[in-house]
Design a protein around this motif. Sequence first.
Motif, PDB file in Angstrom:
ATOM      1  N   ARG C 267       0.898  -1.217   0.292  1.00 24.11           N
ATOM      2  CA  ARG C 267       0.201  -0.114  -0.027  1.00 24.11           C
ATOM      3  C   ARG C 267       0.723   1.372   0.074  1.00 24.11           C
ATOM      4  O   ARG C 267       1.906   1.080   0.283  1.00 24.11           O
ATOM      5  CB  ARG C 267      -0.721  -0.020   1.462  1.00 24.11           C
ATOM      6  CG  ARG C 267      -2.082  -0.809   0.816  1.00 24.11           C
ATOM      7  CD  ARG C 267      -3.144  -0.953   2.370  1.00 24.11           C
ATOM      8  NE  ARG C 267      -3.320   0.394   2.505  1.00 24.11           N
ATOM      9  CZ  ARG C 267      -3.191   1.286   3.839  1.00 24.11           C
ATOM     10  NH1 ARG C 267      -2.458  -0.078   5.073  1.00 24.11           N
ATOM     11  NH2 ARG C 267      -3.250   2.001   4.389  1.00 24.11           N
ATOM     12  N   VAL C 270       1.074   8.881  -0.448  1.00 21.33           N
ATOM     13  CA  VAL C 270       1.949  10.029  -0.454  1.00 21.33           C
ATOM     14  C   VAL C 270       1.715  10.797   0.589  1.00 21.33           C
ATOM     15  O   VAL C 270       0.448  11.529   0.775  1.00 21.33           O
ATOM     16  CB  VAL C 270       0.709  10.189  -1.703  1.00 21.33           C
ATOM     17  CG1 VAL C 270       1.843  11.279  -2.319  1.00 21.33           C
ATOM     18  CG2 VAL C 270       0.711   9.534  -2.863  1.00 21.33           C
ATOM     19  N   GLU C 278      -2.922  11.389  -0.184  1.00 18.77           N
ATOM     20  CA  GLU C 278      -3.445   9.974  -0.485  1.00 18.77           C
ATOM     21  C   GLU C 278      -2.874   9.002  -0.413  1.00 18.77           C
ATOM     22  O   GLU C 278      -1.750   8.596   0.268  1.00 18.77           O
ATOM     23  CB  GLU C 278      -4.017  10.123  -2.110  1.00 18.77           C
ATOM     24  CG  GLU C 278      -4.621   9.187  -2.958  1.00 18.77           C
ATOM     25  CD  GLU C 278      -4.432   9.822  -4.530  1.00 18.77           C
ATOM     26  OE1 GLU C 278      -4.028  10.516  -5.725  1.00 18.77           O
ATOM     27  OE2 GLU C 278      -5.368   8.983  -5.328  1.00 18.77           O
ATOM     28  N   ALA C 280      -3.575   4.476  -0.818  1.00 14.91           N
ATOM     29  CA  ALA C 280      -4.140   3.321  -1.856  1.00 14.91           C
ATOM     30  C   ALA C 280      -3.136   2.417  -1.518  1.00 14.91           C
ATOM     31  O   ALA C 280      -2.031   2.743  -0.919  1.00 14.91           O
ATOM     32  CB  ALA C 280      -5.122   3.778  -3.130  1.00 14.91           C
ATOM     33  N   GLU C 284      -3.845  -0.175  -6.994  1.00 12.96           N
ATOM     34  CA  GLU C 284      -5.146   1.286  -7.515  1.00 12.96           C
ATOM     35  C   GLU C 284      -4.414   2.603  -7.848  1.00 12.96           C
ATOM     36  O   GLU C 284      -5.129   3.593  -8.150  1.00 12.96           O
ATOM     37  CB  GLU C 284      -5.924   0.668  -6.466  1.00 12.96           C
ATOM     38  CG  GLU C 284      -6.846   2.341  -6.333  1.00 12.96           C
ATOM     39  CD  GLU C 284      -8.137   2.465  -6.522  1.00 12.96           C
ATOM     40  OE1 GLU C 284      -7.674   1.196  -7.620  1.00 12.96           O
ATOM     41  OE2 GLU C 284      -8.706   3.161  -7.596  1.00 12.96           O
ATOM     42  N   LEU C 285      -3.123   2.772  -7.077  1.00 18.21           N
ATOM     43  CA  LEU C 285      -2.661   4.350  -7.010  1.00 18.21           C
ATOM     44  C   LEU C 285      -2.257   4.140  -8.083  1.00 18.21           C
ATOM     45  O   LEU C 285      -2.222   5.984  -8.997  1.00 18.21           O
ATOM     46  CB  LEU C 285      -1.967   4.389  -5.991  1.00 18.21           C
ATOM     47  CG  LEU C 285      -1.596   5.576  -5.799  1.00 18.21           C
ATOM     48  CD1 LEU C 285      -2.286   6.721  -5.076  1.00 18.21           C
ATOM     49  CD2 LEU C 285       0.295   5.739  -5.219  1.00 18.21           C
ATOM     50  N   PRO C 289      -4.651   7.692  -9.692  1.00 19.48           N
ATOM     51  CA  PRO C 289      -4.324   7.987  -8.696  1.00 19.48           C
ATOM     52  C   PRO C 289      -5.300   9.694  -9.265  1.00 19.48           C
ATOM     53  O   PRO C 289      -5.676   9.949 -10.014  1.00 19.48           O
ATOM     54  CB  PRO C 289      -2.872   8.745  -9.078  1.00 19.48           C
ATOM     55  CG  PRO C 289      -2.759   8.801 -11.468  1.00 19.48           C
ATOM     56  CD  PRO C 289      -4.024   7.231 -11.000  1.00 19.48           C
ATOM     57  N   THR C 294      -0.366  13.524  -6.619  1.00 16.99           N
ATOM     58  CA  THR C 294      -0.209  12.190  -6.935  1.00 16.99           C
ATOM     59  C   THR C 294      -0.212  12.487  -8.976  1.00 16.99           C
ATOM     60  O   THR C 294       0.863  11.979  -9.064  1.00 16.99           O
ATOM     61  CB  THR C 294      -0.417  11.419  -6.365  1.00 16.99           C
ATOM     62  OG1 THR C 294      -1.146  11.157  -5.116  1.00 16.99           O
ATOM     63  CG2 THR C 294      -0.368  10.062  -6.988  1.00 16.99           C
ATOM     64  N   HIS C 355      -9.063   3.338  -0.418  1.00 16.25           N
ATOM     65  CA  HIS C 355      -8.621   4.550  -0.884  1.00 16.25           C
ATOM     66  C   HIS C 355      -9.112   6.067  -0.887  1.00 16.25           C
ATOM     67  O   HIS C 355     -10.293   6.319  -1.452  1.00 16.25           O
ATOM     68  CB  HIS C 355      -9.236   4.268  -2.860  1.00 16.25           C
ATOM     69  CG  HIS C 355      -8.214   5.596  -3.558  1.00 16.25           C
ATOM     70  ND1 HIS C 355      -7.958   4.963  -5.167  1.00 16.25           N
ATOM     71  CD2 HIS C 355      -7.537   5.918  -4.097  1.00 16.25           C
ATOM     72  CE1 HIS C 355      -7.439   6.261  -5.810  1.00 16.25           C
ATOM     73  NE2 HIS C 355      -7.009   6.845  -4.965  1.00 16.25           N
ATOM     74  N   VAL C 357      -8.406   9.879  -0.648  1.00 18.93           N
ATOM     75  CA  VAL C 357      -7.506  11.408  -0.781  1.00 18.93           C
ATOM     76  C   VAL C 357      -8.122  12.420   0.005  1.00 18.93           C
ATOM     77  O   VAL C 357      -9.427  12.506   0.284  1.00 18.93           O
ATOM     78  CB  VAL C 357      -8.250  12.306  -2.572  1.00 18.93           C
ATOM     79  CG1 VAL C 357      -8.050  12.880  -2.602  1.00 18.93           C
ATOM     80  CG2 VAL C 357      -8.007  10.519  -3.274  1.00 18.93           C
TER      81      VAL C 357
END
Lengths: 341, 289, 363
Positions: C267, C270, C278, C280, C284-285, C289, C294, C355, C357
């Motif tokens: 995982r 950021v 963020e 995730a 997925e990232l 993004p 990101t 996920h 943000v």
Amino acid sequence: MTDFLVETKDVYKWFPIKGGLLGKTVGYVKAVEGVSLGVKKGETVGLVGESGCGKTTVARLILRLLDTTKGQLYFDGTDITKLKGRKLKPFRRKMQIVFQDPYASLDPRQTVGSALTEPMRINQIVRTRGEAYDEAKRLIRVVGLNPDHLARFPHEFSGGQRQRIAIARALAVEPQFVMLDEPTSSLDVSVQAQILELLKDLQKEFDLTYLFISHNLSVIRYMCRRIMVMYLGAIVEEADTLGVYERPMHPYTYALLAAAPIPDPDKRKGTPVLQGDVPSPINIPSGCRFRTRCQFATSLCAGTEPELEANEAGHLVRCYYRIDFLSKTVAERPMMRHESA
Amino acid sequence: MYFLFKQNPVVVAGSVIAVGSLLLALLSRFIVDPNLWQVENLGQRLCWNNPAFSWPVSNVYNCSGASYPLGTDSYGRNVLQMIILAIPLDLEISLTIVILATIVGVALGSLAAYAGGKIDELILRITDVFFALPALVLAIVVMVVLGRTLQNLTIAVLITWWPYYVRLIRSQVLSEKERPYVEALRSTGASPLRILFLHILPNTIYPVIVQMTLDIGGVILTFSALMFLGFSPNPLLPELGNLVTDGISYVFTAPWLIIFPGLTIVIIVLGFNLLGDGIRDILDPRLRR
Amino acid sequence: MLEVEDLRVVFHTYAGEVKALDGVNLTLNRREILGLVGESGCGKSVTALAIAGLLPENASANGQIILGGRNLLALSREEMRQARLKDIAVVFQDPTTYLNPVFQIGFQITEALISDRQIYERQMINQRLQELEEDQRRGDRDSQQIEMDRAKLQHSVESGKLSRGEAKGLARQIALEYLKLVQLPEPERIFKMYPFELSGGMRQRAMIAMALVRRPKVLLADEISTALDVTVQAQILALLRELRDRIDASIILVTHDLAVVSEVCDRVAVMYAGNVVEVAELRELFANPLHPYTQGLMAAVPRPDRSSVKLQSIKGSVPDLIYPPTGCRFHPRCPKAFASCPSTKPPLIAVQKEHGVECLLYG
């Protein structure tokens, strides 16, 4: 051959190691061995390798910050190997360098303006102080900063800004050739992007020739048209970008590419190709210098060191074999020119 | 940087003392007649008449006439006036030595660092020889050979002191020489002299200043010691060490003779030491950044 | 496993108050490698130091760092030191400066085990018994030998305490096991070597062994591959991947290099200017993004496997954390900023499961 702006012919640099009470020479650090390279006008050539490969030393040799042990250096056709002092000075201003560490490459006690105008004064590019200052203002704008930064000191700026100042300083003497020694290695990724773009723009605007030195394969790929891979003081492969990255021929190049991580979760690496450590330039293996770590090495490799030879047009490699890295098959290359010598 | 300065009481105290003594040195001729040290007043030898303090010593001779806040010495001179005359003398000699030592250090140290090779070896060996000889012994030998004058005293101490500066500056220049900005300057065609004087030396000046400040005190102690050992050119000379020498014989009968000049030495040396230490402290965290 | 809630760290300096962390939220699950990625000044190292309790004197930390049910920030210095001995280990960027040059590697690795014997005795003995069992199961060693070792240990257990000599011997065996675990060749020889005799890659492995020998629950790796050559870095990253499966620890990998993150992490979080912007799961990232930062970061990274047409840079530069921007700290550089951004600090918005943000565009 004379369309090379900067050229080295068979350059060696050995640093003596002193030992014992009387300071006798007990060994040598063989930093650079038999490097012949050429950079054409307007090109960006990349020099890539890991620590100890000699790329930084090559940079210093070309700029005459160090003397060669053997070999010749040429600038625009002229032999500058042995020039010193006043004879060297006009060539000095044609070749400039931007260093890796933006913090250490500026005199902390000098204002930015002074750092820019001093090279101008040393090389008598401008007549009066006013002219120098105007030039400095122009330069600082060119690199994306503004003129009121000229009165400030280096420590007041961020890494990216200092690197811009360093670039402006290099441009102050109107060089033709700029050596870029890991210019973005100590910068953040987003700042790196800005500086790389700046360098590309400046190259077009001022008709500059670059030698870009880095250990970062992604940056080299982005910036350079032609690339040389160095290992333990020698060039082991030389080709254009696609040739090196898509069709590498030397096992070391292949290992480097295999090791460089990719920002893509679907492209994870398997077992590392190259084990062990980067060896020291004090004890360079006999024969092919890479054979001690090469998975394809044979007894042939332990004999004489292979020459750097063209395998196809424009793609040189220092290896006796033609290797298919994916299938791991090895075909012996037809022996080339050195037989008839 | 001034902020840090204020924050550090040590530096403040040190610089007050140091600046104070320098000021006193400059103004002394307006406070006390500079020729007074040659005037003997044998009628008032070794007496004390400051009512603020009485010495727990028997037979304290009481002065008559003028007031002597710090008593009189064995020549009948006012100790306070002698101290005020001595401070500029000490500081002048000390500063001369320190500055000359620095100049020699810069010259030889830079030469050694820049030239390298045999010249460097030669300078280093010479410096080593001087280091190997004990300083005081060397100074004594020089004095014996040259004779007892103030000038020779200065020379003697200078001879024992310059090696430190050569070493210091050599190592500073050596390390600074390798920094990237020096390489950058070389690549623009700057001459070695230009690089040395306009760039390297200004950047290496701080440790040297610290050393100089600290040494002012050390030098005073050294030639005071020399005077004490008998190399004083003139027993009447208003010099702090000399005054102490004078007082040694009267330790039990007129203790003020050693105490006050001695205390002055201590305070001045301490002041400059604190100043030097403080400067170093201020500069160090900045350099660590 | 480890929860960081609303972590705020301020550095009190002569120049002003540096608001290094502005409410960092992180979760670390068991046996996962969490990447903490960001550029300089984003606070990733500060976060790691805060978790390890290694913040300097002039820092004040608020919020909660919960490990094993306890808030680490609420512990006394001594309690924190104990926690660092047992549960948290840190590996730093430059092994040269973090290894004591005058002591042998083996000594440095066993030092913590021997000096705090009360803590480690039980653990060491159990660990050793476990390892003996494993050896037996794997048929690595002669079973008679194993039985002898086991008997010796049992005797120590019964007699109540380990003597210093026994502790040293035990610690040495454990150290050798870990030197083998980090794939150092000839562990016995390395044990007796000094740091200067080893190469950079080997030193880094030794540091990792030093960290793992205490069986921490959390391993913080702060830019451990940054100072290494690319071929050596590849080895260290491969090692980390292997270790994750073999040891029972969770790893937080702090780095500025997205490629490193991609190689190793499960995982990713950021960070920018003191916030986690963020977080995730790895794939997925990269596939999706969400945060403009990101996205900007990914567009600015050149790749070795393809030729990029143009690198996108993020305009502006990292903000001064003494006077950080108001509201969302990224808004002055954000290509998608709008009216509310300068005034409202975005909360952590869960866009999908796993996920999150911190951006007003999404909530």
